[in-house]
Design a protein around this motif. Structure first.
Motif, PDB file in Angstrom:
ATOM      1  N   ALA A 117     -18.073  28.663  27.372  1.00  0.00           N
ATOM      2  CA  ALA A 117     -17.900  27.371  28.033  1.00  0.00           C
ATOM      3  C   ALA A 117     -19.165  26.529  27.951  1.00  0.00           C
ATOM      4  O   ALA A 117     -19.100  25.309  27.749  1.00  0.00           O
ATOM      5  CB  ALA A 117     -17.498  27.582  29.495  1.00  0.00           C
ATOM      6  N   VAL A 118     -20.317  27.157  28.099  1.00  0.00           N
ATOM      7  CA  VAL A 118     -21.587  26.420  28.021  1.00  0.00           C
ATOM      8  C   VAL A 118     -21.794  25.869  26.613  1.00  0.00           C
ATOM      9  O   VAL A 118     -22.193  24.703  26.435  1.00  0.00           O
ATOM     10  CB  VAL A 118     -22.759  27.335  28.431  1.00  0.00           C
ATOM     11  N   ALA A 119     -21.525  26.674  25.595  1.00  0.00           N
ATOM     12  CA  ALA A 119     -21.684  26.197  24.220  1.00  0.00           C
ATOM     13  C   ALA A 119     -20.743  25.039  23.940  1.00  0.00           C
ATOM     14  O   ALA A 119     -21.129  24.044  23.293  1.00  0.00           O
ATOM     15  CB  ALA A 119     -21.417  27.346  23.245  1.00  0.00           C
ATOM     16  N   ARG A 120     -19.539  25.123  24.440  1.00  0.00           N
ATOM     17  CA  ARG A 120     -18.581  24.043  24.221  1.00  0.00           C
ATOM     18  C   ARG A 120     -19.003  22.792  24.978  1.00  0.00           C
ATOM     19  O   ARG A 120     -18.914  21.678  24.456  1.00  0.00           O
ATOM     20  CB  ARG A 120     -17.183  24.490  24.636  1.00  0.00           C
ATOM     21  N   ALA A 121     -19.492  22.964  26.211  1.00  0.00           N
ATOM     22  CA  ALA A 121     -19.950  21.815  27.000  1.00  0.00           C
ATOM     23  C   ALA A 121     -21.142  21.132  26.336  1.00  0.00           C
ATOM     24  O   ALA A 121     -21.250  19.897  26.329  1.00  0.00           O
ATOM     25  CB  ALA A 121     -20.304  22.264  28.413  1.00  0.00           C
ATOM     26  N   ASP A 122     -22.053  21.925  25.782  1.00  0.00           N
ATOM     27  CA  ASP A 122     -23.199  21.348  25.063  1.00  0.00           C
ATOM     28  C   ASP A 122     -22.718  20.480  23.901  1.00  0.00           C
ATOM     29  O   ASP A 122     -23.221  19.365  23.672  1.00  0.00           O
ATOM     30  CB  ASP A 122     -24.109  22.460  24.535  1.00  0.00           C
ATOM     31  N   ALA A 123     -21.754  20.987  23.148  1.00  0.00           N
ATOM     32  CA  ALA A 123     -21.231  20.239  22.010  1.00  0.00           C
ATOM     33  C   ALA A 123     -20.555  18.959  22.458  1.00  0.00           C
ATOM     34  O   ALA A 123     -20.743  17.893  21.849  1.00  0.00           O
ATOM     35  CB  ALA A 123     -20.259  21.113  21.218  1.00  0.00           C
ATOM     36  N   VAL A 124     -19.769  19.034  23.529  1.00  0.00           N
ATOM     37  CA  VAL A 124     -19.075  17.841  24.029  1.00  0.00           C
ATOM     38  C   VAL A 124     -20.080  16.787  24.469  1.00  0.00           C
ATOM     39  O   VAL A 124     -19.930  15.592  24.150  1.00  0.00           O
ATOM     40  CB  VAL A 124     -18.134  18.215  25.190  1.00  0.00           C
ATOM     41  N   GLU A 125     -21.127  17.199  25.167  1.00  0.00           N
ATOM     42  CA  GLU A 125     -22.114  16.222  25.626  1.00  0.00           C
ATOM     43  C   GLU A 125     -22.825  15.547  24.447  1.00  0.00           C
ATOM     44  O   GLU A 125     -23.074  14.338  24.479  1.00  0.00           O
ATOM     45  CB  GLU A 125     -23.117  16.901  26.556  1.00  0.00           C
ATOM     46  N   ARG A 126     -23.158  16.315  23.406  1.00  0.00           N
ATOM     47  CA  ARG A 126     -23.786  15.703  22.225  1.00  0.00           C
ATOM     48  C   ARG A 126     -22.844  14.702  21.571  1.00  0.00           C
ATOM     49  O   ARG A 126     -23.258  13.608  21.150  1.00  0.00           O
ATOM     50  CB  ARG A 126     -24.180  16.781  21.215  1.00  0.00           C
ATOM     51  N   LEU A 127     -21.576  15.048  21.492  1.00  0.00           N
ATOM     52  CA  LEU A 127     -20.606  14.171  20.841  1.00  0.00           C
ATOM     53  C   LEU A 127     -20.346  12.913  21.661  1.00  0.00           C
ATOM     54  O   LEU A 127     -20.214  11.810  21.104  1.00  0.00           O
ATOM     55  CB  LEU A 127     -19.302  14.930  20.594  1.00  0.00           C
ATOM     56  N   LEU A 128     -20.283  13.058  22.975  1.00  0.00           N
ATOM     57  CA  LEU A 128     -19.993  11.894  23.815  1.00  0.00           C
ATOM     58  C   LEU A 128     -21.155  10.901  23.841  1.00  0.00           C
ATOM     59  O   LEU A 128     -20.958   9.726  24.179  1.00  0.00           O
ATOM     60  CB  LEU A 128     -19.649  12.333  25.237  1.00  0.00           C
ATOM     61  N   GLU A 129     -22.338  11.364  23.505  1.00  0.00           N
ATOM     62  CA  GLU A 129     -23.460  10.426  23.374  1.00  0.00           C
ATOM     63  C   GLU A 129     -23.203   9.400  22.277  1.00  0.00           C
ATOM     64  O   GLU A 129     -23.791   8.315  22.272  1.00  0.00           O
ATOM     65  CB  GLU A 129     -24.753  11.188  23.081  1.00  0.00           C
ATOM     66  N   ARG A 130     -22.313   9.722  21.352  1.00  0.00           N
ATOM     67  CA  ARG A 130     -21.977   8.828  20.244  1.00  0.00           C
ATOM     68  C   ARG A 130     -20.749   7.981  20.558  1.00  0.00           C
ATOM     69  O   ARG A 130     -20.208   7.326  19.667  1.00  0.00           O
ATOM     70  CB  ARG A 130     -21.735   9.646  18.980  1.00  0.00           C
ATOM     71  N   ALA A 131     -20.309   8.003  21.819  1.00  0.00           N
ATOM     72  CA  ALA A 131     -19.116   7.255  22.216  1.00  0.00           C
ATOM     73  C   ALA A 131     -19.426   6.399  23.427  1.00  0.00           C
ATOM     74  O   ALA A 131     -19.127   6.782  24.568  1.00  0.00           O
ATOM     75  CB  ALA A 131     -17.975   8.219  22.528  1.00  0.00           C
TER      76      ALA A 131
END
Length: 379
Positions: free
Chosen positions: A130-144
């Protein structure tokens, strides 16, 4: 500890209660008598989809709002307070944390007080995922730009299987549409729908900045969605108290949809929440929207999130007819904003409809294991 002690204590020990002759259907309808209280069965899950003999995992709610994990196997119902898979839960309850959800042996959510932080408990393996997935989501949402961020993580302990989340303001979309008048706190259904549509359109434009971001989230294809539908319908037909005629109808309808999902061509994937529904979206007049629980985020079909949300809104209207007008206003504004934002779903109405019908059937199968409110006028 005695059964009377269970009713009084904030940290009840595990307790076995004879349940001879009481099946899941009866418990879903009538609840569970525990120490003079009648606990509602909020949710149930098959303990093992491949082995009906292993029974069910239950989530109970006492009349004072306390949530208890439980297991039903054969003729015995066990209240699970000291969960060996989630050992931290016992100490937290003793320290005054309140259990909000507990799927025994798998996960739990607690809150310190009405305004305090939330703590999610799971196994260390699931927490690291869950932490790895949350990290990825946060990086991606920075581009949105404009897409709402998930609640901030204030503490993470993968070894203990815990993640602390800051509280997020607002009411759930379900509450905004069903409990109104929404205008009382400055939240209008059409405005909420517009914001949601713009958010979904923006999510569809998110692209990974590097290959690691692409690989950090799983892919969820239409074949995967078909398999998920097949799994839940199979469980409902075999393990839920739906009755043989209803199970046969459910299976036939599911087979048609599963075949259509498997035949549909795949399209380029977008960042998807994968569990987007009216309880996962918080609405605030001051801060806009917050989308909770990105634990199942994936690269998935562009129509999937919108279809899942629309199917849940359809269910909201079915269960709460008084929410129909507000839900129609929000839905119309959301669909218009999705189209105005160039979301791919606007160009594929047949695909959106297929996924919406698939989501509706999956929700129906899932809800076969949940408490079903009695119809008005019945006893």
């Amino acid at each position: 500890m005695t059964a009377d002690g269970l009713a009084r204590s904030a940290t009840p020990a595990s307790l076995a209660i004879p349940a001879t002759g009481v099946g899941l259907a009866r418990l879903l309808a009538d609840g569970v008598p525990v120490a003079g209280d009648r606990c509602a069965v909020r949710r149930a899950w098959p303990a093992d989809l491949a082995d009906p003999a292993r029974g069910y995992v239950l989530e109970l709610q006492a009349s004072d709002g306390r949530v208890l994990g439980a297991r039903l196997c054969g003729n015995e119902l066990e209240i699970v307070a000291d969960d060996p898979v989630l050992p931290e839960i016992t100490g937290l309850v003793a320290d005054g944390w309140r259990v909000l959800a507990h799927r025994a042996g798998k996960r739990a959510v607690l809150r310190r007080d009405e305004r305090g932080s939330f703590r999610k408990l799971a196994t260390p393996k699931a927490t690291r995922r869950a932490v790895a997935r949350a990290d990825a989501v946060e990086r991606l949402l920075e581009r949105a730009p404009g897409v709402p961020r998930p609640p901030a993580r204030t503490a993470v302990d993968p070894d203990a299987g815990s993640i602390d989340l800051a509280p997020a303001p607002g009411r759930s979309l379900r509450s905004v549409l069903a409990d109104g008048p929404a205008e009382a706190d400055g939240v209008l259904p059409a405005e909420v729908g517009r914001r949601l549509g713009e958010t979904l359109a923006a999510l569809a434009t998110v692209e990974p900045a590097r290959s690691a971001d692409l690989d950090a989230l799983p892919r969820h294809t239409l074949a995967d969605e078909a398999a998920t539908l097949d799994r839940w319908v199979g469980a409902a037909c075999a393990l839920a108290p739906v009755g043989r005629p209803a199970a046969e109808r459910l299976r036939a309808e599911a087979d048609d949809l599963i075949g259509a999902l498997r035949r549909a061509p795949e399209t380029p994937s977008v960042l998807g929440h994968r569990d987007l529904h009216d309880g996962q979206i918080l609405v605030s007049a001051d801060t806009g929207l917050t989308i909770l629980d990105w634990d199942t985020a994936a690269w998935t079909d562009p129509c999937l999130d919108l279809a899942n949300l629309l199917a849940h809104l359809d269910l909201l209207v079915t269960l709460t007819p008084s929410a129909a007008a507000a839900t129609r206003a929000a839905t119309s504004a959301m669909v218009a904003a999705v189209a105005a934002g160039g979301h791919p779903a606007a160009s594929h109405p047949d695909r959106l409809d297929l996924l919406r019908r698939g989501a509706a059937l999956r929700i129906h199968a899932v809800h076969a294991f949940r408490r079903r409110p009695r119809a008005p006028g019945t006893t």
